[in-house]
Design an enzyme around this catalytic site. Sequence first.
Site, PDB file in Angstrom:
ATOM      1  N   LYS A 153      14.535  18.800  -2.297  1.00 41.16           N
ATOM      2  CA  LYS A 153      14.624  19.842  -3.335  1.00 41.16           C
ATOM      3  C   LYS A 153      13.351  19.851  -4.170  1.00 41.16           C
ATOM      4  O   LYS A 153      12.571  18.884  -4.136  1.00 41.16           O
ATOM      5  CB  LYS A 153      15.838  19.565  -4.215  1.00 41.16           C
ATOM      6  CG  LYS A 153      15.783  18.185  -4.882  1.00 41.16           C
ATOM      7  CD  LYS A 153      17.091  17.808  -5.559  1.00 41.16           C
ATOM      8  CE  LYS A 153      17.020  16.392  -6.102  1.00 41.16           C
ATOM      9  NZ  LYS A 153      18.283  15.950  -6.701  1.00 41.16           N
ATOM     10  N   TYR A 186      -8.521  18.026 -29.491  1.00 41.65           N
ATOM     11  CA  TYR A 186      -7.696  18.805 -30.426  1.00 41.65           C
ATOM     12  C   TYR A 186      -7.010  17.896 -31.444  1.00 41.65           C
ATOM     13  O   TYR A 186      -6.532  16.815 -31.108  1.00 41.65           O
ATOM     14  CB  TYR A 186      -6.613  19.568 -29.662  1.00 41.65           C
ATOM     15  CG  TYR A 186      -7.116  20.796 -28.949  1.00 41.65           C
ATOM     16  CD1 TYR A 186      -7.640  21.878 -29.655  1.00 41.65           C
ATOM     17  CD2 TYR A 186      -7.038  20.885 -27.568  1.00 41.65           C
ATOM     18  CE1 TYR A 186      -8.086  23.015 -28.987  1.00 41.65           C
ATOM     19  CE2 TYR A 186      -7.470  22.020 -26.892  1.00 41.65           C
ATOM     20  CZ  TYR A 186      -7.999  23.071 -27.616  1.00 41.65           C
ATOM     21  OH  TYR A 186      -8.427  24.191 -26.955  1.00 41.65           O
TER      22      TYR A 186
HETATM   23  C1  LIG Z   1      18.422  14.671  -6.310  1.00 42.88           C
HETATM   24  C2  LIG Z   1      19.665  14.161  -5.688  1.00 42.88           C
HETATM   25  C3  LIG Z   1      19.616  13.088  -4.793  1.00 42.88           C
HETATM   26  C4  LIG Z   1      18.380  12.242  -4.588  1.00 42.88           C
HETATM   27  O1  LIG Z   1      18.278  11.366  -5.680  1.00 42.88           O
HETATM   28  P1  LIG Z   1      17.118  10.248  -5.834  1.00 42.88           P
HETATM   29  O2  LIG Z   1      17.500   9.568  -7.090  1.00 42.88           O
HETATM   30  O3  LIG Z   1      15.843  11.003  -5.951  1.00 42.88           O
HETATM   31  O4  LIG Z   1      17.169   9.393  -4.646  1.00 42.88           O
HETATM   32  C5  LIG Z   1      20.781  12.745  -4.129  1.00 42.88           C
HETATM   33  N1  LIG Z   1      21.933  13.420  -4.348  1.00 42.88           N
HETATM   34  C6  LIG Z   1      22.026  14.440  -5.239  1.00 42.88           C
HETATM   35  C7  LIG Z   1      23.315  15.120  -5.444  1.00 42.88           C
HETATM   36  C8  LIG Z   1      20.898  14.842  -5.949  1.00 42.88           C
HETATM   37  O5  LIG Z   1      20.990  15.829  -6.836  1.00 42.88           O
END
Ligand SMILES: *Cc1c(COP(=O)(O)O)cnc(C)c1O
Length: 383
Positions: A54, A275
């Site tokens: 994702k 800044y």
């Molecule tokens: C993002 C996600 C993962 C992966 O999690 P990590 O902590 O990056 O290993 C697994 N399951 C779900 C439902 C997620 O949203």
Amino acid sequence: MSLNQNHDHAGAVAGAIAGAVAGAILSIDLGALRDNYLFLRQKLQGAACGGAVKADGYGLGALQVARTLVQAGCRDLFVAHLEEGIALRPHFSADVAIYIMHGAPVGCEAEVLAHGCIPMLNSLPQITAWRELASQKGMRLPAVLQVDTGMARMGLAADEVAACVANPELLAGFELLFLMSHLACAEDQAHVMNLQQLHAFKTLRQQLPACRASLCNSSGIFLGEDFHFDLARPGIALYGGAPVAGQANPMRSVVRLQGRIIQTRQIPAQTSVGYSATWRSQKNSTIATVAVGYADGWLRSLSNRGVAFIAGTEVPMVGNVSMDTITLDVTEVAPEHLHPGALVDLISAENPVDIVAQRAGTISYEILTSLGARYHRHYIEAH
Ligand SMILES: *Cc1c(COP(=O)(O)O)cnc(C)c1O
């Protein structure tokens, strides 16, 4: 999209030029990614190992990442949005499953099916709508069922599971691929919620029709065999993030971020930098300006807190992070490393993403998914 993703000749030339002049270079080591995948799979001792890709593969390029994982044997890819799944689907054969973790968006069930993606159903309305499509099509449709065991975010609560069980017709329309839930505190191995969630998951599982099960994210894999079930869904550990808080990170570093020095300048004592003049030199100093800023995802919270490495020497980031630049106090670095065009390491094996995150007051996930679109991206192929 960076120039080097064009595959025609002009694109390749432009890519080579861009690599030579780009303000910053993001190198992604697909061999290290593959090794991390194989390491997690070995830890799983027989349970299948998927991959969370994702958010554009945690900022590293969903397609490049997913290809590497599939070549290493992964057959289960997890994205959050339907659009992410639709973008990946044409690149993989049907034996690679692409799961939509947000489930089928209401009203878009037919699109999910048409694009060969599998929804992770996480509410009664989603279940009902997917069931209706199954009736319309006169076939059982593949589905994953998410139950909530401690996130209160997505997934069926215990009473909603009971409602499903009381109405067997509902689930009869599905080919239930697996039951899943998500751990809230897995990176903290001593946290009481880990065993509570495991227990809740097992209890809910007993009430539902028999099917495979999936509970672990990256950190969950390190909680031991009881948590593994049939399929794991690691993300961050694949990309080099530390899966267990307070322990040495066993994963290989995947990301290297190098910023380019635009200029260096000598300043006398009591000169302010950047800044809001948040830093002032104590003595005659050398300042290097590097072409990375918060517009590139180099978080502004790293102002006066981040570090860079130049030829093995750690140097402090001084002054506020600007949109397009950061400033380093390089007084202690030999001049031969400081010419305009020289590269400094911002994320590397010696300055890992978890340490950068700590200094920024965040987590490795946010550092990676913030990595900017202006970087020249260089993929080191897995051999
Ligand atoms: C993002 C996600 C993962 C992966 O999690 P990590 O902590 O990056 O290993 C697994 N399951 C779900 C439902 C997620 O949203």
